[in-house]
Scaffold this active site. Structure first.
Site, PDB file in Angstrom:
ATOM      1  N   GLY A  34       0.823  -1.198   0.000  1.00 21.56           N
ATOM      2  CA  GLY A  34       0.000   0.000   0.000  1.00 21.56           C
ATOM      3  C   GLY A  34       0.859   1.251   0.000  1.00 21.56           C
ATOM      4  N   HIS A  66      12.656  10.496  -3.044  1.00 18.06           N
ATOM      5  CA  HIS A  66      13.193   9.254  -3.608  1.00 18.06           C
ATOM      6  C   HIS A  66      14.599   9.486  -4.152  1.00 18.06           C
ATOM      7  CE1 HIS A  66       9.970   6.072  -3.956  1.00 18.06           C
ATOM      8  NE2 HIS A  66       9.321   7.060  -3.378  1.00 18.06           N
ATOM      9  N   GLU A  92      14.142   7.868 -16.982  1.00 21.57           N
ATOM     10  CA  GLU A  92      12.742   8.240 -16.822  1.00 21.57           C
ATOM     11  C   GLU A  92      11.925   7.620 -17.944  1.00 21.57           C
ATOM     12  OE1 GLU A  92      12.233  12.417 -16.184  1.00 21.57           O
ATOM     13  OE2 GLU A  92      13.710  12.433 -14.567  1.00 21.57           O
TER      14      GLU A  92
END
Length: 183
Positions: free
Chosen positions: A16, A56, A73
């Site tokens: 989650g 991150h 990316e």
């Protein structure tokens, strides 16, 4: 020691929001290889997402003096990024499939075709690939049709990737639970 010996060909890490799934997946790769490729799917559409991306990045910069991770990316063309990057000697970490799916829906891409391309790229990858995804089907039924479609597509995508994965790990409260371990 080769990362392929320590890591299965495909690992899916589910959990989650804020469950610790990204940290767990990063730790698996960091323990197995001298360097790796981070395939980022997020797009910084607002200030909150920019802050998440920055957090991150900062966490990855702490590893190996910032030299461990090579970042690519791929907000839409994930299969192509995997095909290109999996030819190197670096294991790959894809973070995350759920954001990729969201990007595809917003771009009106054909989810079934994109999933098929992703699975083909994973089968062809020459090095280990770990993928992170949210388990979104454990909560409330979304109020909108788009929300319900997203939840359903995420469930199907997770099932497809779990079926081909050698290892599937569910992370809750930072604790990993192995759901599947093949050979």
């Amino acid at each position: 020691m080769s990362p392929a010996i320590l890591l299965p060909a495909v690992t899916l890490v589910l959990g989650g929001a804020r469950s610790g799934k990204s940290c767990h997946a990063e730790g698996l790769i960091e323990a197995a290889a001298p360097h790796a490729t981070y395939v980022a799917t997020a797009e910084s559409g607002d200030a909150e997402m920019m802050a998440r991306i920055a957090a991150h990045r900062a966490r990855r910069q702490e590893v190996g003096g910032g030299e461990f991770w090579h970042t690519v990316e791929a907000p839409l063309d994930l299969a192509s990024a995997i095909a290109e990057e999996a030819a190197s000697d670096r294991p790959l970490l894809v973070d995350c499939l759920t954001l990729w799916l969201s990007n595809l829906l917003l771009a009106d891409r054909r989810i079934e075709n994109e999933t098929r391309s992703l699975c083909a790229a994973l089968h062809e990858a020459r090095g280990p690939v770990a993928l992170v995804a949210n388990e979104v089907g454990l909560g409330l039924v979304p109020e909108t049709a788009l929300g319900r479609r997203f939840r359903d597509e995420a469930g199907r995508l997770n099932q497809e990737i779990a079926a081909l994965a050698d290892r599937v790990v569910f992370v809750a409260a930072g604790l990993p639970l192995v759901l599947k371990e093949r050979g």
